[in-house]
Design an enzyme around this catalytic site. Structure first.
Site, PDB file in Angstrom:
ATOM      1  N   SER A 182      35.151  32.900  36.007  1.00 50.81           N
ATOM      2  CA  SER A 182      36.603  32.904  36.120  1.00 50.81           C
ATOM      3  C   SER A 182      37.175  31.971  35.068  1.00 50.81           C
ATOM      4  O   SER A 182      36.561  30.958  34.709  1.00 50.81           O
ATOM      5  CB  SER A 182      37.023  32.438  37.516  1.00 50.81           C
ATOM      6  OG  SER A 182      38.397  32.138  37.554  1.00 50.81           O
ATOM      7  N   SER A 183      38.365  32.291  34.584  1.00 54.14           N
ATOM      8  CA  SER A 183      38.983  31.448  33.554  1.00 54.14           C
ATOM      9  C   SER A 183      39.358  30.069  34.071  1.00 54.14           C
ATOM     10  O   SER A 183      39.676  29.172  33.285  1.00 54.14           O
ATOM     11  CB  SER A 183      40.229  32.139  32.990  1.00 54.14           C
ATOM     12  OG  SER A 183      41.180  32.388  34.003  1.00 54.14           O
ATOM     13  N   CYS A 184      39.295  29.855  35.400  1.00 57.54           N
ATOM     14  CA  CYS A 184      39.606  28.528  35.947  1.00 57.54           C
ATOM     15  C   CYS A 184      38.518  27.508  35.622  1.00 57.54           C
ATOM     16  O   CYS A 184      38.666  26.335  35.932  1.00 57.54           O
ATOM     17  CB  CYS A 184      39.814  28.610  37.451  1.00 57.54           C
ATOM     18  SG  CYS A 184      38.315  28.920  38.400  1.00 57.54           S
TER      19      CYS A 184
ATOM     20  N   TYR B  87      36.132  25.676  43.546  1.00 53.94           N
ATOM     21  CA  TYR B  87      35.782  27.032  43.131  1.00 53.94           C
ATOM     22  C   TYR B  87      35.309  27.031  41.679  1.00 53.94           C
ATOM     23  O   TYR B  87      34.308  27.674  41.334  1.00 53.94           O
ATOM     24  CB  TYR B  87      36.996  27.947  43.299  1.00 53.94           C
ATOM     25  CG  TYR B  87      36.786  29.366  42.811  1.00 53.94           C
ATOM     26  CD1 TYR B  87      35.983  30.242  43.517  1.00 53.94           C
ATOM     27  CD2 TYR B  87      37.408  29.817  41.645  1.00 53.94           C
ATOM     28  CE1 TYR B  87      35.784  31.546  43.077  1.00 53.94           C
ATOM     29  CE2 TYR B  87      37.228  31.117  41.198  1.00 53.94           C
ATOM     30  CZ  TYR B  87      36.416  31.974  41.921  1.00 53.94           C
ATOM     31  OH  TYR B  87      36.227  33.258  41.473  1.00 53.94           O
TER      32      TYR B  87
ATOM     33  N   LYS C 123      31.620  28.134  39.945  1.00 51.23           N
ATOM     34  CA  LYS C 123      31.492  29.119  38.872  1.00 51.23           C
ATOM     35  C   LYS C 123      30.808  28.518  37.643  1.00 51.23           C
ATOM     36  O   LYS C 123      30.005  29.185  36.973  1.00 51.23           O
ATOM     37  CB  LYS C 123      32.870  29.674  38.499  1.00 51.23           C
ATOM     38  CG  LYS C 123      33.427  30.657  39.514  1.00 51.23           C
ATOM     39  CD  LYS C 123      32.531  31.889  39.619  1.00 51.23           C
ATOM     40  CE  LYS C 123      33.046  32.925  40.559  1.00 51.23           C
ATOM     41  NZ  LYS C 123      32.151  34.107  40.661  1.00 51.23           N
TER      42      LYS C 123
ATOM     43  N   HIS D  47      46.191  36.249  44.920  1.00 52.58           N
ATOM     44  CA  HIS D  47      46.521  35.744  43.598  1.00 52.58           C
ATOM     45  C   HIS D  47      47.969  36.101  43.271  1.00 52.58           C
ATOM     46  O   HIS D  47      48.653  36.774  44.036  1.00 52.58           O
ATOM     47  CB  HIS D  47      45.561  36.317  42.558  1.00 52.58           C
ATOM     48  CG  HIS D  47      44.190  35.732  42.644  1.00 52.58           C
ATOM     49  ND1 HIS D  47      43.103  36.449  43.109  1.00 52.58           N
ATOM     50  CD2 HIS D  47      43.712  34.497  42.340  1.00 52.58           C
ATOM     51  CE1 HIS D  47      42.030  35.681  43.086  1.00 52.58           C
ATOM     52  NE2 HIS D  47      42.371  34.495  42.624  1.00 52.58           N
TER      53      HIS D  47
END
Length: 326
Positions: A109-111, A138, A142, A181
């Protein structure tokens, strides 16, 4: 190279990206696809996952399984998010290695990028600064999955890699009023407001953060594009350096402008208010997806067209779903 007869295990095939991947594989003529629902295979159960690998013997694994949610869910259920995601990805990735799976792709994920990361975010910026606080648990899970994939490539010469999609939306998304989201969250609010003739709709935060979005079918297309080109010298050179590939649209929009676009598409003409008691999250998130562009891939669905498709598909269902979830 992938063959149409390769046995492919799509983990998380009921999720947003998993559904898109499964649909794409079938449409492209891949005939040997293995899937399991959560009731059939609990991916947090190590013994169960290893038994599955021993019996099914997939050649390729696409790990799109994860516990996901929006800002509020990530912040409130930190322990659940980090534990479940660590267990799922450890079992799926390490189990693939133990059972000699040929190829694996892990969806991150881009987070994973720092809160105040330089823009656009390049793969080399990973771990260059502090994470966004609300989804740190989270994100760390990842990052751990990404590191495990990279370690297997380096230590065991596994042909495994990760992809980091930008913010995704599309058919089969989660429209829970609190745990969704940004796009499905806004869609369910505006469609419900339009059906009930509400005078105003509140969006979370200031509306100023900039976000990049990608239709789920485009994300699936990019993943399969990479899997089918694992021998590409450009891709291999990149993976030796970073082990993962960004997947984005290259375009960004403010949350407020996004809300206006969704309102217009849903034919809602009321007032848009800002609830500044809610967090903004990361100020800006734009991925550098130059590798995919260099290799010849580009998204097919614009944000405007994608929103029209999604709203058209769910507009008759959202008011009832939203009221049941509140």
């Amino acid at each position: 190279m992938m063959n149409k007869s390769d046995k492919i295990f799509v983990a998380g095939h009921k999720g947003l990206v998993g559904q898109a991947i499964l649909k794409l594989l079938i449409s492209k003529g891949y005939t040997n696809i293995s899937v399991r629902t959560r009731s059939e295979l609990d991916l947090t159960d190590t013994n169960g996952v290893y038994k599955f690998y021993k019996e099914e013997r997939p050649n390729i694994v696409i790990d799109a399984a994860a516990k996901v949610g929006g800002i509020i869910a990530n912040n409130q259920y930190r322990a659940d998010f980090i534990w479940q995601n660590l267990m799922i990805q450890n079992n799926v990735i390490w189990g693939a290695h133990l059972h000699d799976v040929k190829h694996l792709v892990f969806l991150g994920s881009s987070c994973i990028y720092p809160k105040h990361c330089s823009q656009p975010m390049k793969e080399e910026y990973l771990l260059s600064g502090p994470l966004e606080e609300t989804n740190r648990s989270y994100a760390i899970a990842k990052i751990a999955g990404l590191e495990l994939v990279d370690a297997l490539r380096r230590q065991y010469d596994r042909k495994y890699f990760s992809v980091m999609p930008t913010n995704l939306y599309g058919p089969g998304d989660n429209y829970h009023p609190d745990n969704s989201h940004v796009i499905p969250g806004l869609i369910q609010r505006f469609v419900k407001a339009q059906s009930e003739n509400s005078k105003s709709v509140a969006i979370w935060g200031s509306g100023e953060p900039l976000r990049e979005f990608l239709y789920s079918d485009d994300c699936a297309d990019a993943i399969l594009f990479l899997l089918e080109r694992l021998e590409d010298p450009t891709l291999n050179k990149h993976l030796k350096m970073y082990s993962f590939v960004n997947i984005g649209s290259g375009e960004e929009i403010s949350v407020l402008d996004l809300a206006r676009l969704i309102a217009k598409t849903a034919q809602y003409s009321g007032e848009i208010q800002k609830d500044t008691s809610k967090p903004d999250g990361t100020p800006r998130k734009l991925l550098d997806s130059s590798l995919l562009k260099q290799m010849g891939w580009a998204p097919k669905v614009s944000l405007k067209d994608g929103l029209s498709l999604v709203i058209h598909q769910v507009e008759n269902l959202l008011p009832n779903n939203a009221s049941q979830g509140s």
